[in-house]
Write an enzyme that holds these catalytic residues in place. Structure first.
Site, mmCIF file in Angstrom:
data_model
loop_
_atom_site.group_PDB
_atom_site.id
_atom_site.type_symbol
_atom_site.label_atom_id
_atom_site.label_comp_id
_atom_site.label_asym_id
_atom_site.label_seq_id
_atom_site.Cartn_x
_atom_site.Cartn_y
_atom_site.Cartn_z
ATOM 1 N N ASP A 1 0.850 -1.208 0.000
ATOM 2 C CA ASP A 1 0.000 0.000 0.000
ATOM 3 C C ASP A 1 0.878 1.247 0.000
ATOM 4 O O ASP A 1 0.572 2.236 -0.672
ATOM 5 C CB ASP A 1 -0.899 0.043 1.240
ATOM 6 C CG ASP A 1 -1.721 -1.215 1.398
ATOM 7 O OD1 ASP A 1 -1.966 -1.895 0.391
ATOM 8 O OD2 ASP A 1 -2.114 -1.517 2.544
HETATM 9 C C1 26A Z 1 -12.048 -6.718 1.355
HETATM 10 N N1 26A Z 1 -10.813 -6.891 2.043
HETATM 11 C C2 26A Z 1 -10.439 -8.242 2.343
HETATM 12 C C3 26A Z 1 -10.018 -5.796 2.378
HETATM 13 C C4 26A Z 1 -8.821 -5.898 3.110
HETATM 14 C C5 26A Z 1 -8.076 -4.732 3.316
HETATM 15 N N2 26A Z 1 -8.452 -3.530 2.859
HETATM 16 C C6 26A Z 1 -9.603 -3.492 2.176
HETATM 17 N N3 26A Z 1 -10.383 -4.587 1.939
HETATM 18 N N4 26A Z 1 -8.163 -6.917 3.717
HETATM 19 C C7 26A Z 1 -7.051 -6.402 4.278
HETATM 20 N N5 26A Z 1 -7.001 -5.085 4.038
HETATM 21 C C8 26A Z 1 -5.993 -4.113 4.458
HETATM 22 O O1 26A Z 1 -4.789 -4.383 3.818
HETATM 23 C C9 26A Z 1 -3.818 -3.640 4.530
HETATM 24 C C10 26A Z 1 -2.451 -4.164 4.241
HETATM 25 O O2 26A Z 1 -2.167 -4.125 2.899
HETATM 26 C C11 26A Z 1 -5.684 -4.160 5.939
HETATM 27 O O3 26A Z 1 -6.573 -3.321 6.648
HETATM 28 C C12 26A Z 1 -4.220 -3.679 5.984
HETATM 29 O O4 26A Z 1 -4.106 -2.397 6.548
#
Ligand code: 26A
Length: 347
Positions: free
Chosen positions: A299
């Site tokens: 990210d």
């Molecule tokens: C729909 N899903 C599974 C998600 C996520 C996500 N952000 C949005 N949608 N699953 C994990 N994360 C985020 O990924 C970040 C790390 O790359 C987590 O909140 C974490 O901060």
């Protein structure tokens, strides 16, 4: 140099609060998790949040992949450069998110649902891996109506670039399409992150519908492999997959598509539509003992990269900015950035 106008980058996805802890093999096994994965929570996973908080000294950290990216881009860009959209509740977790975005000056326009809790993501760190289990909560209720609200749509029309986290394909593909079309119509860059292997596998239809609009597509080696497999490309070489992504059919022919694949400590791969050569950019070195955790590294890369694109830097510089921010982020706890702010410098 002052920005020419405000909120030039608009981002969309799922605001989540991360409940992050250092765990072990037994914890992964208890919930049937892979060491390095991102999944949506099923019934059997739901006790993990309390478990992490009560038994693993979990920390509450602002998360949501594209929200981390938006914070990262704003970390680099001039004040009031980035606005982020997504669905949240009206609770303690939302308050923590609002505090965190305020710290970097990121503007958020949440679709607030007071009846549904803010989404949460259990993050289990083992070594340099992170396993994530997400319960989307209010983030799952983002809708086109919010995007089309006159005050929000004005922000869309005002922005000069869009960044969408692929995790949003699980929530509101019509909102993604609306941004994608707006980008093509107005010749603004549309940047998409593949986000996770399961998006390529199980959300193929909305992903493919958006593909002709991608000006930049960002992923890591695992997502590239999942894309290749789920799309029957028969490719395993990351450079070949990047090339295939770059050369998918494209609607806005005024911009050549660029595919960027990060590979942890291995070089970042960049393919440009119509070009034979696929470039590789080595990542910035960091001693292993300086790594806190890699949650949010991708990210952060996307945040630095978007900042570079929005500020009109050459592609190579934007990649360098992404690598610079990722290097900073992995030295922090979770998807965070160091304060006081460090100024980007070419290295
Ligand atoms: C729909 N899903 C599974 C998600 C996520 C996500 N952000 C949005 N949608 N699953 C994990 N994360 C985020 O990924 C970040 C790390 O790359 C987590 O909140 C974490 O901060």
């Amino acid at each position: 140099m002052a920005a020419t106008k405000d909120y030039r980058l608009l981002c969309l996805e799922n605001p989540l609060l991360d409940i992050q802890a250092f765990g072990d093999e037994a914890l992964l096994e208890k919930y049937g998790l892979k060491p390095n994965d991102a999944i949506l929570a099923e019934e059997k996973h739901l006790p993990i949040y309390e478990d992490l908080l009560n038994n693993y000294d979990a920390k509450l950290i602002a998360g949501g992949a594209a929200q981390n990216t938006a914070r990262g881009a704003q970390y680099i860009l001039a004040p009031n450069s980035v606005v982020y959209l997504g669905g949240a509740g009206d609770d303690k977790y939302a308050a923590i998110l609002r505090d965190a975005v305020k710290q970097v000056g990121l503007r958020v326009e949440y679709r607030v649902d007071p009846k549904i809790p803010t989404g949460r993501c259990g993050v289990v760190i083992t070594g340099h891996n992170r396993s994530m289990v997400t319960e989307l909560g209010a983030a799952n209720h983002y809708d086109l109506e919010h995007l089309k609200r006159p005050d929000i749509w004005a922000l869309v029309e005002n922005a000069e670039a869009y960044y969408v986290g692929g995790y949003h394909f699980t929530v509101c593909p019509p909102a993604i399409q609306e941004l994608a079309k707006q980008a093509a119509e107005k010749n603004k860059p549309f940047i998409l992150s593949l986000s996770a292997p399961f998006i390529c596998q199980f959300f193929k239809e909305p992903l493919d519908a958006s593909a002709p609009y991608w000006d930049y597509v960002i992923g890591n080696e695992g997502e590239a492999a999942a894309y290749s497999e789920s799309h029957g490309l028969g490719l395993t070489d990351v450079k070949e997959i990047a090339k295939a992504l770059a050369n998918l059919p494209k609607i806005n022919t005024q911009r050549k598509r660029v595919a960027i694949i990060t590979q942890g400590t291995e070089p970042t791969v960049v393919a440009i539509q119509g070009e034979d050569e696929v470039k590789e950019y080595p990542v910035h070195e960091l001693a292993k003992e300086l790594i806190n955790d890699t949650n949010g590294a991708g990210d952060a890369f996307a945040g630095g990269f978007c900042a570079g694109i929005v500020d009109g830097h050459p592609l190579e510089e934007a990649v360098n900015m992404g690598q610079w921010l990722a290097r900073l982020s992995i030295q922090e706890l979770g998807p965070s950035y160091p304060f006081p702010k460090q100024a980007y410098s070419r290295q």
